[in-house]
Structure formats: structure tokens, C-alpha cells
Design a protein around this motif. Sequence first.
Motif, PDB file in Angstrom:
ATOM      1  N   LYS A 290       4.822 -11.483  11.564  1.00  0.00           N
ATOM      2  CA  LYS A 290       3.305 -11.748  11.087  1.00  0.00           C
ATOM      3  C   LYS A 290       2.953 -10.560   9.956  1.00  0.00           C
ATOM      4  CE  LYS A 290       1.850 -13.759  15.463  1.00  0.00           C
ATOM      5  NZ  LYS A 290       1.136 -13.962  16.160  1.00  0.00           N
ATOM      6  N   ILE A 291       2.304 -11.550   9.168  1.00  0.00           N
ATOM      7  CA  ILE A 291       1.770  -9.855   8.017  1.00  0.00           C
ATOM      8  C   ILE A 291       0.116 -10.336   8.093  1.00  0.00           C
ATOM      9  CG2 ILE A 291       1.352  -9.893   5.377  1.00  0.00           C
ATOM     10  CD1 ILE A 291       4.149 -11.595   5.112  1.00  0.00           C
ATOM     11  N   PRO A 292      -0.202  -8.903   8.425  1.00  0.00           N
ATOM     12  CA  PRO A 292      -2.024  -9.092   8.504  1.00  0.00           C
ATOM     13  C   PRO A 292      -2.426  -9.253   6.928  1.00  0.00           C
ATOM     14  CG  PRO A 292      -0.741  -6.422   8.457  1.00  0.00           C
ATOM     15  CD  PRO A 292       0.476  -7.787   7.957  1.00  0.00           C
ATOM     16  N   GLY A 293      -3.162  -9.957   7.754  1.00  0.00           N
ATOM     17  CA  GLY A 293      -4.167 -11.296   6.255  1.00  0.00           C
ATOM     18  C   GLY A 293      -5.611 -11.106   6.992  1.00  0.00           C
ATOM     19  N   ILE A 294      -6.069 -12.077   6.608  1.00  0.00           N
ATOM     20  CA  ILE A 294      -8.106 -11.911   6.973  1.00  0.00           C
ATOM     21  C   ILE A 294      -7.964 -12.998   8.384  1.00  0.00           C
ATOM     22  CG2 ILE A 294      -9.560 -14.043   6.520  1.00  0.00           C
ATOM     23  CD1 ILE A 294      -8.800 -14.458   3.723  1.00  0.00           C
ATOM     24  N   ASP A 295      -6.736 -13.327   8.465  1.00  0.00           N
ATOM     25  CA  ASP A 295      -6.906 -13.469  10.824  1.00  0.00           C
ATOM     26  C   ASP A 295      -6.457 -12.122  11.158  1.00  0.00           C
ATOM     27  OD1 ASP A 295      -3.886 -13.729   9.799  1.00  0.00           O
ATOM     28  OD2 ASP A 295      -3.901 -14.853  11.064  1.00  0.00           O
ATOM     29  N   HIS A 296      -6.136 -10.501  10.848  1.00  0.00           N
ATOM     30  CA  HIS A 296      -5.551  -9.522  11.048  1.00  0.00           C
ATOM     31  C   HIS A 296      -5.645  -8.458  10.193  1.00  0.00           C
ATOM     32  CE1 HIS A 296      -4.214  -7.820  14.491  1.00  0.00           C
ATOM     33  NE2 HIS A 296      -3.451  -7.062  14.026  1.00  0.00           N
ATOM     34  N   PRO A 297      -6.802  -8.334   9.580  1.00  0.00           N
ATOM     35  CA  PRO A 297      -7.113  -6.976   8.866  1.00  0.00           C
ATOM     36  C   PRO A 297      -5.769  -5.548   9.778  1.00  0.00           C
ATOM     37  CG  PRO A 297      -9.022  -7.968   9.513  1.00  0.00           C
ATOM     38  CD  PRO A 297      -7.771  -9.225  10.735  1.00  0.00           C
ATOM     39  N   SER A 298      -5.943  -5.789   8.962  1.00  0.00           N
ATOM     40  CA  SER A 298      -5.616  -3.730   8.722  1.00  0.00           C
ATOM     41  C   SER A 298      -5.564  -3.260   7.771  1.00  0.00           C
ATOM     42  CB  SER A 298      -4.054  -3.705  10.312  1.00  0.00           C
ATOM     43  OG  SER A 298      -3.199  -4.319   9.168  1.00  0.00           O
ATOM     44  N   SER A 299      -5.544  -1.574   7.609  1.00  0.00           N
ATOM     45  CA  SER A 299      -5.787  -1.036   7.255  1.00  0.00           C
ATOM     46  C   SER A 299      -4.855   0.777   6.831  1.00  0.00           C
ATOM     47  CB  SER A 299      -6.884  -1.391   6.372  1.00  0.00           C
ATOM     48  OG  SER A 299      -7.842  -0.518   6.914  1.00  0.00           O
ATOM     49  N   PHE A 300      -4.146   1.449   5.702  1.00  0.00           N
ATOM     50  CA  PHE A 300      -4.233   2.686   5.852  1.00  0.00           C
ATOM     51  C   PHE A 300      -4.894   3.350   5.118  1.00  0.00           C
ATOM     52  CE2 PHE A 300       0.441   0.940   7.068  1.00  0.00           C
ATOM     53  CZ  PHE A 300       0.323   1.494   8.704  1.00  0.00           C
ATOM     54  N   GLU A 301      -5.727   4.392   5.543  1.00  0.00           N
ATOM     55  CA  GLU A 301      -6.222   5.840   5.339  1.00  0.00           C
ATOM     56  C   GLU A 301      -6.005   6.634   5.255  1.00  0.00           C
ATOM     57  OE1 GLU A 301     -10.705   7.270   4.951  1.00  0.00           O
ATOM     58  OE2 GLU A 301     -10.367   4.815   5.120  1.00  0.00           O
ATOM     59  N   ALA A 302      -5.713   7.477   4.348  1.00  0.00           N
ATOM     60  CA  ALA A 302      -5.495   8.916   4.558  1.00  0.00           C
ATOM     61  C   ALA A 302      -6.352   9.976   4.356  1.00  0.00           C
ATOM     62  CB  ALA A 302      -4.614   9.874   2.876  1.00  0.00           C
ATOM     63  N   ASN A 303      -5.917  10.619   5.645  1.00  0.00           N
ATOM     64  CA  ASN A 303      -6.990  11.470   6.978  1.00  0.00           C
ATOM     65  C   ASN A 303      -7.263  12.855   6.048  1.00  0.00           C
ATOM     66  OD1 ASN A 303      -8.809  12.894   8.290  1.00  0.00           O
ATOM     67  ND2 ASN A 303      -7.692  12.208   9.662  1.00  0.00           N
ATOM     68  N   PRO A 304      -8.445  13.197   5.319  1.00  0.00           N
ATOM     69  CA  PRO A 304      -8.587  14.926   5.240  1.00  0.00           C
ATOM     70  C   PRO A 304      -8.213  16.022   5.844  1.00  0.00           C
ATOM     71  CG  PRO A 304     -10.407  13.785   4.440  1.00  0.00           C
ATOM     72  CD  PRO A 304      -9.302  12.538   5.332  1.00  0.00           C
ATOM     73  N   SER A 305      -8.727  15.936   6.900  1.00  0.00           N
ATOM     74  CA  SER A 305      -9.014  16.175   7.910  1.00  0.00           C
ATOM     75  C   SER A 305      -7.577  17.090   8.816  1.00  0.00           C
ATOM     76  CB  SER A 305      -9.552  15.642   8.655  1.00  0.00           C
ATOM     77  OG  SER A 305     -10.976  15.129   8.728  1.00  0.00           O
ATOM     78  N   ARG A 306      -7.441  18.736   9.129  1.00  0.00           N
ATOM     79  CA  ARG A 306      -6.821  18.551   9.758  1.00  0.00           C
ATOM     80  C   ARG A 306      -6.754  18.174  11.018  1.00  0.00           C
ATOM     81  NH1 ARG A 306      -6.023  24.762  12.075  1.00  0.00           N
ATOM     82  NH2 ARG A 306      -4.375  24.641  12.961  1.00  0.00           N
ATOM     83  N   VAL A 307      -5.471  17.691  12.016  1.00  0.00           N
ATOM     84  CA  VAL A 307      -5.213  17.174  13.370  1.00  0.00           C
ATOM     85  C   VAL A 307      -4.519  17.971  13.941  1.00  0.00           C
ATOM     86  CG1 VAL A 307      -4.073  14.587  14.246  1.00  0.00           C
ATOM     87  CG2 VAL A 307      -5.326  15.284  11.422  1.00  0.00           C
ATOM     88  N   VAL A 308      -5.020  17.978  14.905  1.00  0.00           N
ATOM     89  CA  VAL A 308      -3.998  18.800  16.165  1.00  0.00           C
ATOM     90  C   VAL A 308      -3.332  18.671  17.128  1.00  0.00           C
ATOM     91  CG1 VAL A 308      -3.323  21.335  17.148  1.00  0.00           C
ATOM     92  CG2 VAL A 308      -4.376  21.513  14.846  1.00  0.00           C
ATOM     93  N   VAL A 309      -2.758  17.956  17.652  1.00  0.00           N
ATOM     94  CA  VAL A 309      -2.261  17.626  18.780  1.00  0.00           C
ATOM     95  C   VAL A 309      -1.639  19.187  20.247  1.00  0.00           C
ATOM     96  CG1 VAL A 309      -1.176  15.669  20.823  1.00  0.00           C
ATOM     97  CG2 VAL A 309      -1.794  15.335  18.397  1.00  0.00           C
ATOM     98  N   THR A 310      -2.281  18.830  21.184  1.00  0.00           N
ATOM     99  CA  THR A 310      -2.069  19.969  22.337  1.00  0.00           C
ATOM    100  C   THR A 310      -1.953  19.599  23.435  1.00  0.00           C
ATOM    101  OG1 THR A 310      -3.682  20.821  22.635  1.00  0.00           O
ATOM    102  CG2 THR A 310      -3.210  21.774  20.828  1.00  0.00           C
ATOM    103  N   VAL A 311      -0.271  19.848  24.446  1.00  0.00           N
ATOM    104  CA  VAL A 311      -0.322  19.535  25.551  1.00  0.00           C
ATOM    105  C   VAL A 311       0.574  21.278  26.129  1.00  0.00           C
ATOM    106  CG1 VAL A 311       1.394  18.538  26.767  1.00  0.00           C
ATOM    107  CG2 VAL A 311       0.468  17.798  24.979  1.00  0.00           C
ATOM    108  N   GLY A 312      -0.294  20.549  27.359  1.00  0.00           N
ATOM    109  CA  GLY A 312       0.229  22.217  28.600  1.00  0.00           C
ATOM    110  C   GLY A 312       0.368  23.697  27.363  1.00  0.00           C
ATOM    111  N   ARG A 313      -0.772  23.379  26.512  1.00  0.00           N
ATOM    112  CA  ARG A 313      -1.628  24.437  25.724  1.00  0.00           C
ATOM    113  C   ARG A 313      -0.729  25.060  24.779  1.00  0.00           C
ATOM    114  NH1 ARG A 313      -4.714  29.316  30.138  1.00  0.00           N
ATOM    115  NH2 ARG A 313      -5.798  27.488  31.070  1.00  0.00           N
TER     116      ARG A 313
END
Length: 181
Positions: A47-70
Amino acid sequence: SSFIRIPTTDRSTNIPRYSLLTWLGFWMRRYRFQLRRIQIMADKQMKIPGIDHPSSFEANPSRVVVTVGRKIIADTCNALTFREAGHPDVQYIPRRDVDMAALTRSKHTTYCPYKGGASYYSIPAGGHRSVNAVWTYETPFEAMAQIKDYVAFYPDRVDEIGSSGEGDRLELVPTAIGANS
């Protein structure tokens, strides 16, 4: 006679040989498996996203950090925020900014009619809670080509996901433990 007779043993060594039926049975099982696999793929819709199922990408200017087990599993300033109808926002992080050695590929897969087939990774440092904690679309559909070399994390399967704006001090925020796992 019109058929070939294959001996089932070698007369000099008395070692059994594969009979024609065994040989045919082997190939018929493989052939049926391939037909079933093709059938499954044919049943999946794209399926192709459209009016019935909108979706979008946006560059995130923030720093994102993921941690597991310190341990820091991902640290990036190049995340993409994906917004999709009916779902919470998802941070897709470039593979180059993820410690892929800390992940173990899983056999688990899922299918999204808008993005394609997803492959999963577990994070051994997180124990049972971090099984299938990471997903990626290695060959996404053309409409979602932006996420080809990116991964995403389930927030409830990692210890912390932190983000900060430009120049801000990074604050790690604990995620809910056990929700939706």
C-alpha cells in the motif's frame, strides 16, 4: 520397456543407493515448499501512504541516545522522526550510529503493507525484556526508501531513550518497563 530401472544397492559393496522414488520425493518436497513460499508472498499487499493513511518523515535536529544495561547502544544527531496515522512517533536511527555488535539478529520478522518486511534484532545486554527490541526494513518499499539503512527501538524494551535539542544538556528518560512486551 519405457522407464529406466535404477538399482537400489551397489552389488560390489552392498551400499544402498538413492532410489528414483527417494530422489523424486526430495525434489517434490522442495518444489512444494517453494510454491508455498511464493503463495505467501503473493498474498501480501503493498500500500502507498496517502489521505487514507498519512505518514511523514522529518529530520530530528536533536541528539538521540539509546541505552540498555548502562551501555550506549545508539547515539546520533541524524535521526528521522516517522509519523504514521494511528501510531506513536518513531525515531529511526542510522545504522552507522548504532553499536551493531551489541545486537543479535533474530529470526523474527513482520510485514507492513506500507513499508515492507521488517527484520529484528535482540539486545543480549537487556536480557529477556530486550528480545526483538530493534527492527529494520532492509529492503523497504520505494515510498519508504528513506529508512533503508536505519533501525528503530521499541521504547519499552530498552532502558532509556534520551534526546536533547541543539546545545542542550542530554537528559536520559527512563522508559516504561514491561509495557507491551
